[in-house]
Design a protein around this motif. Structure first.
Motif, PDB file in Angstrom:
ATOM      1  N   ALA A  72       2.119   1.907  -3.426  1.00  0.00           N
ATOM      2  CA  ALA A  72       1.037   2.415  -4.278  1.00  0.00           C
ATOM      3  C   ALA A  72       0.767   3.889  -3.997  1.00  0.00           C
ATOM      4  O   ALA A  72       0.479   4.666  -4.913  1.00  0.00           O
ATOM      5  CB  ALA A  72      -0.222   1.585  -4.066  1.00  0.00           C
ATOM      6  N   ASP A  73       0.864   4.290  -2.732  1.00  0.00           N
ATOM      7  CA  ASP A  73       0.636   5.689  -2.374  1.00  0.00           C
ATOM      8  C   ASP A  73       1.727   6.592  -2.940  1.00  0.00           C
ATOM      9  O   ASP A  73       1.475   7.763  -3.272  1.00  0.00           O
ATOM     10  CB  ASP A  73       0.585   5.847  -0.850  1.00  0.00           C
ATOM     11  CG  ASP A  73      -0.648   5.180  -0.242  1.00  0.00           C
ATOM     12  OD1 ASP A  73      -1.626   4.967  -0.990  1.00  0.00           O
ATOM     13  OD2 ASP A  73      -0.620   4.869   0.966  1.00  0.00           O
ATOM     14  N   LYS A 100       0.834  -1.203   0.000  1.00  0.00           N
ATOM     15  CA  LYS A 100       0.000   0.000   0.000  1.00  0.00           C
ATOM     16  C   LYS A 100       0.870   1.254   0.000  1.00  0.00           C
ATOM     17  O   LYS A 100       0.567   2.249  -0.676  1.00  0.00           O
ATOM     18  CB  LYS A 100      -0.927   0.013   1.214  1.00  0.00           C
ATOM     19  CG  LYS A 100      -1.934   1.168   1.209  1.00  0.00           C
ATOM     20  CD  LYS A 100      -2.872   1.084   2.387  1.00  0.00           C
ATOM     21  CE  LYS A 100      -3.946   2.173   2.299  1.00  0.00           C
ATOM     22  NZ  LYS A 100      -3.387   3.531   2.160  1.00  0.00           N
ATOM     23  N   ALA A 103       0.069   2.137  -8.149  1.00  0.00           N
ATOM     24  CA  ALA A 103      -1.332   2.203  -7.720  1.00  0.00           C
ATOM     25  C   ALA A 103      -2.255   1.731  -8.835  1.00  0.00           C
ATOM     26  O   ALA A 103      -3.219   0.990  -8.594  1.00  0.00           O
ATOM     27  CB  ALA A 103      -1.679   3.632  -7.305  1.00  0.00           C
TER      28      ALA A 103
END
Length: 736
Positions: free
Chosen positions: A488-489, A485, A495
């Motif tokens: 992805a951020d 995560k 993402a």
């Protein structure tokens, strides 16, 4: 709300060409208030039985069909200049279902390049009971119209109209709304009016929601080997190939095409196919004169038992023939009443053929080892009586289902047994099942990343963050691994990758059969040609195993076991150059060799089937087995349920006198004495149900089996339910 029925739809079984999962389809169709839906996968009907059953549960009318490729010329010859076109075919009734099966099967088996296709000759032979739609943009008539060959389009349309009849062929218009499609729809309307061919509206559905269009485009790129930015890849012109609501279809096409929209309901009403599922059709076992299958099974089993008696005597074993004969008679009665005599004869035939030809065969495992008939026929080599194995666990007269032996063969020679069965029952009656593979969490990251243009280094780094958990989904991996995560951020490309990759994750991506070279193979036989029960394919999807059984074919497992191959090679090496009287015979090895038990107690079990994992070795060091029964118990206890409850530790402590042996009720002592008061086997659970609650063994199997298989309860908790239930029943009786 105006009605509409989707008649052209690709499910997840259209490998990487469709992304509609059947459970989601049923939910969506029900939510839209639609009464029927069709599944028309490309080139095959793998989804047919699964779809039919799910639709029935959802109270949705299932329409079974196929999006079939049709060759310009002969299906037997591939012309590089020719292009196959597609035709959507729907089964009206049993006749149409039979012809669809044959069309699908012949399209696969007659093709010499693994590209299934029919031709006009095959359609002419198998068109009855079928409603045909001209297909989407890949249909013959739309292609001819777009190429400006209107005269040829008229000829093709008239040919299909005359073949399928005035109410059996429809020109298909789509609601995708592109300028190209609107122009084609107008041309099809004009052609239909000229030739008196009705129209029908479809949307060639490939995914459920419009927002899945980009993910589906990625799937197409994975299938075709392109990247999204490749200029040479076929471009998808629209994001409209989703499962539209009826009102969306009416809005997209308007009153101009009201007849085409209404015709979807008329076609759905005309299709009324009822499938007879769940009835097995055994292949015919050749019998000697004067016998039927039941009487011949009795003869073979009785003779086999007498041969086992002779072996007992030769080994100096004492035994009582009475219990053996009583058990044999009971089992034979149940087998005959359930109609499975032929099954036992077929299995014993190919197993004994393998043994006669020097092919190592396993001694038997699973619930089939509880059958004395199987032992007498030499399907298994484990005497069920000394070990308290119950026949009802294998074949239960109170729960009618096909028997199922798990049969191990030498990995290197298993193919010979499959070939023997194929030759004996006919190539048209024997086939191997298909397997399906989805896009797994690590693989989907790499596949989607490649399509999006990410480097191998980037996708490899991402995939290595996926936790090593069997069957983990990408969504679960992201939830468990914060770094995914976080990456992805930080990076929009990652993402985007993870967002898209979570959409096709559950789709069926690959197919294959279990070939002789693999670790296991399952053949299915029928009393008639396979295509009379379901569509067939060559080295490609035929159907999932449960659905094939529902269709009536019978499953036989031919499992390739490396351990048998290793043992066979070892025995050959040991016996090389030895005289016959000094050769090792695995069937005559004793089970009380102190040196063997010392070796096992040290955990030196590398390469020993089921005993070789590090966890099992640690358990053996604590258990220090001294007899074969200890090994049997250890294998049964090395399961998540028993180990989670600490039952294996109780067993070990009680064996070595560190824990007092207790019983929850005095009547349990005869059942649990051999396992130190610990409930180890399902047979014990069944006997507890019989003794404490008055169940028959068949009824006890029905109660104990689902708990063990589905809920994964430990035997201890299962028995507690019987004990508490007995107490509750007694309490209620006292109150009355």
């Amino acid at each position: 709300m105006r009605d509409f029925v989707h008649l052209h739809l690709r499910s997840q079984y259209s490998l990487l060409e469709g992304a509609i999962r059947l459970p989601d389809l049923m939910d969506r169709v029900t939510g839209y208030g639609m009464q029927a839906v069709a599944v028309t996968d490309r080139g095959q009907m793998c989804a047919a039985v699964d779809f039919y059953k799910r639709a029935g549960k959802a109270k949705i009318k299932p329409i079974i069909g196929i999006d079939l490729a049709v060759a310009e010329g002969s299906r037997f010859e591939r012309d590089s200049r020719a292009q196959d076109h597609h035709l959507v075919l729907l089964a009206r009734d049993q006749t149409g279902w039979a012809h669809l099966r044959e069309l699908s099967t012949r399209a696969w088996l007659d093709a010499d390049d693994q590209q299934p296709r029919a031709d006009q000759a095959l359609l002419a032979e198998h068109h009855e009971g079928i409603i045909a739609l001209s297909g989407g943009l890949d249909g013959e008539i739309p292609r001819l119209i777009e190429a400006g060959r209107l005269d040829q389009a008229r000829v093709a349309a008239a040919r299909y109209r005359d073949l399928f009849g005035p109410e059996g062929f429809y020109l298909e218009i789509l609601a995708t709304g592109t300028p190209r499609q609107r122009q084609l729809n107008a041309a099809l309307r004009a052609l239909g009016a000229e030739l008196r061919i009705p129209l029908v509206a479809t949307n060639d559905c490939r995914y459920l929601d419009r927002r899945e269009a980009r993910a589906h485009e990625v799937l197409e790129c994975i299938r075709q080997g392109y990247t999204l930015d490749s200029r040479s890849r076929p471009q998808v012109e629209t994001d409209q190939y989703y499962l539209k609501r009826p009102d969306e279809m009416w809005e997209a096409l308007g009153a101009e095409y009201a007849d085409a929209l209404e015709n979807t309901v008329r076609i759905a009403e005309a299709c009324d196919l009822k499938l007879a599922l769940g009835t097995p059709y055994l292949p015919t076992y050749p019998l000697p004169a004067g016998f039927d299958t039941e009487s011949y099974l009795v003869k073979r089993a009785q003779e086999g038992l007498e041969e086992r008696y002779a072996e007992f005597r030769a080994l100096g074993l004492s035994f009582d023939e009475g219990p053996y004969q009583d058990r044999l008679d009971v089992e034979l009665k149940i087998i005959r009443e359930m109609g499975f005599a032929g099954y036992f004869l077929i299995v014993q035939d190919f197993i004994n053929w393998a043994k006669e030809h020097g092919i190592p065969v396993g001694p038997g495992r699973g619930s089939g080892a509880g059958s004395l008939v199987a032992y007498a026929l030499r399907i298994t080599d484990l005497d069920p009586l000394p070990y308290g194995l119950l026949f009802e666990r294998f074949l239960n007269p109170e729960r009618v289902s096909m028997p199922d032996f798990d049969i191990d063969f030498c990995m290197n020679r298993r193919g010979e047994v499959i070939e023997y069965v194929t030759e004996k029952y006919g190539k048209n009656n024997v086939g191997q099942i298909a397997t399906y593979g989805g896009l797994k969490a690590k693989g989907v990251i790499k596949d989607v990343g490649r399509v999006l243009g990410l480097s191998f280094v980037e996708t490899d780094r991402l995939s290595k963050l996926v936790p090593e958990v069997l069957g983990i989904t990408l969504s679960q991996a992201i939830a468990q691994e914060p770094r995914l995560k976080a990456m992805a951020d930080e990076d929009p490309k990652i993402a985007d990758l993870l967002s898209i990759a979570q959409s096709p994750r559950a789709c069926t991506a690959t197919s294959g059969c279990t070939p002789p070279a693999s670790s296991s193979a399952t053949s299915r036989c029928g009393s008639t040609a396979r295509s009379s029960r379901g569509p067939m394919a060559r080295s490609s999807p035929s159907s999932a195993k449960d659905e094939v059984e529902e269709a009536g074919l019978v499953k036989f497992d031919f499992l390739g076991l490396k351990t048998l191959t290793v043992i066979d090679c070892a025995v050959q090496l040991i016996n090389r150059g030895r005289p016959p009287e000094q050769r090792v015979d695995m069937s005559k090895l004793v089970l009380d060799d102190a040196g063997v038990w010392a070796l096992i107690s040290r955990g030196d079990t590398e390469g020993v089937f089921q005993l070789e994992s590090s966890g099992f070795q640690e358990m053996l060091k604590k258990l220090k087995p001294t007899c074969f029964e200890d090994i049997v118990a250890a294998v049964a206890l090395y399961r998540p349920g028993p180990m989670g409850s600490g039952m294996h530790l109780d067993f070990i402590a009680r064996k070595h006198g560190r824990q007092k042996i207790t019983y929850q009720h005095p009547c349990l002592e005869p059942i649990l004495k051999d396992t130190y008061g610990v409930i180890v086997y399902q047979e014990q659970v069944m006997q507890i149900a019989q003794v404490m609650s008055g169940y028959t063994l068949g009824g006890a199997d029905r109660c104990a089996g689902p708990w063990a298989r589905r809920r994964r309860r430990s035997w201890r908790s299962s028995a507690k339910i019987f004990v508490d239930g007995r107490r509750a029943a007694a309490s209620r009786e006292d109150r009355r």
